[in-house]
Write a protein that holds these residues in place. Structure first.
Motif, PDB file in Angstrom:
ATOM      1  N   PRO A  43       8.648  -3.889  -0.654  1.00  0.00           N
ATOM      2  CA  PRO A  43       7.378  -3.153  -0.571  1.00  0.00           C
ATOM      3  C   PRO A  43       7.405  -1.959   0.391  1.00  0.00           C
ATOM      4  CG  PRO A  43       6.954  -5.501  -0.606  1.00  0.00           C
ATOM      5  CD  PRO A  43       8.444  -5.333  -0.432  1.00  0.00           C
ATOM      6  N   ALA A  46       8.644   0.911  -1.695  1.00  0.00           N
ATOM      7  CA  ALA A  46       7.641   1.270  -2.706  1.00  0.00           C
ATOM      8  C   ALA A  46       6.554   2.129  -2.061  1.00  0.00           C
ATOM      9  CB  ALA A  46       7.035   0.010  -3.332  1.00  0.00           C
ATOM     10  N   GLU A  47       6.155   1.768  -0.854  1.00  0.00           N
ATOM     11  CA  GLU A  47       5.128   2.546  -0.150  1.00  0.00           C
ATOM     12  C   GLU A  47       5.623   3.943   0.194  1.00  0.00           C
ATOM     13  OE1 GLU A  47       2.035   2.183   3.579  1.00  0.00           O
ATOM     14  OE2 GLU A  47       3.924   1.078   3.723  1.00  0.00           O
ATOM     15  N   GLY A  70       9.289  -6.385  -8.774  1.00  0.00           N
ATOM     16  CA  GLY A  70       8.604  -6.292  -7.483  1.00  0.00           C
ATOM     17  C   GLY A  70       8.210  -4.876  -7.143  1.00  0.00           C
ATOM     18  N   ALA A  74       4.398  -3.495  -6.595  1.00  0.00           N
ATOM     19  CA  ALA A  74       4.028  -2.904  -5.306  1.00  0.00           C
ATOM     20  C   ALA A  74       3.563  -1.456  -5.461  1.00  0.00           C
ATOM     21  CB  ALA A  74       5.204  -2.987  -4.340  1.00  0.00           C
ATOM     22  N   LYS A  77       0.006  -0.615  -6.744  1.00  0.00           N
ATOM     23  CA  LYS A  77      -1.131  -0.914  -5.869  1.00  0.00           C
ATOM     24  C   LYS A  77      -1.702   0.357  -5.236  1.00  0.00           C
ATOM     25  CE  LYS A  77      -1.094  -5.314  -6.488  1.00  0.00           C
ATOM     26  NZ  LYS A  77      -2.145  -5.938  -7.286  1.00  0.00           N
TER      27      LYS A  77
END
Length: 146
Positions: A43, A46-47, A70, A74, A77
């Motif tokens: 994550p 991903a951010e 995954g 992530a 979102k």
């Protein structure tokens, strides 16, 4: 064109390959990591990549983890990110053509380098078709505002 790219440890080798491939083709690459095969939490990456796309630091993002699942969960979102897990060039074509995806997600444990290159090329060369597909993308965007 500028691409932000990131992966976890499971897709590190494929990320390195794709980053070099893009640079060879003259694409500017913003490598957000990871930078080794040491275990990390996907994550985080991903951010980083999602923020690069949302802030206009990159035109598109490419994310990779072992299965791609995954990373796609992530990234999606983040409001304004439309991440599509694509295991084949045809999936990448329609992710752009019909869904206007802005982040390509691939699976480091399921894809070889040649297939990944073809998938990236297709994603980056396909334009959004708009028309009736715009209406559907707008409907999806409405979900973000509820």
């Amino acid at each position: 064109m500028k691409i932000s790219i990131g992966s976890d440890h499971a897709a590190f080798a494929l990320k390195e390959h794709i980053a070099a491939y893009l640079r060879f083709k003259g694409v500017e690459v913003l490598d957000e990591g990871t930078h080794s095969e040491d275990s990390v939490d996907y994550p985080i990456f991903a951010e980083k990549v999602s923020k690069d796309v949302l802030e206009g630091k990159a035109d598109y993002g490419i994310l990779m983890c072992g299965t791609g699942l995954g990373m796609s969960i992530a990234a999606n979102k983040f409001k304004g990110i439309y991440a599509a897990l694509c295991l084949y060039p045809t999936m990448a074509k329609y992710a752009r053509l019909h869904n206007n995806a802005n982040v390509l997600v691939m699976a480091g444990r399921l894809m070889g380098p040649t297939l990944a290159e073809e998938t990236v090329d297709t994603f980056l060369s396909t334009e959004f078709a708009g028309a009736r597909h715009q209406r559907r993308v707008d409907e999806i965007k409405e979900f973000e505002n509820r």
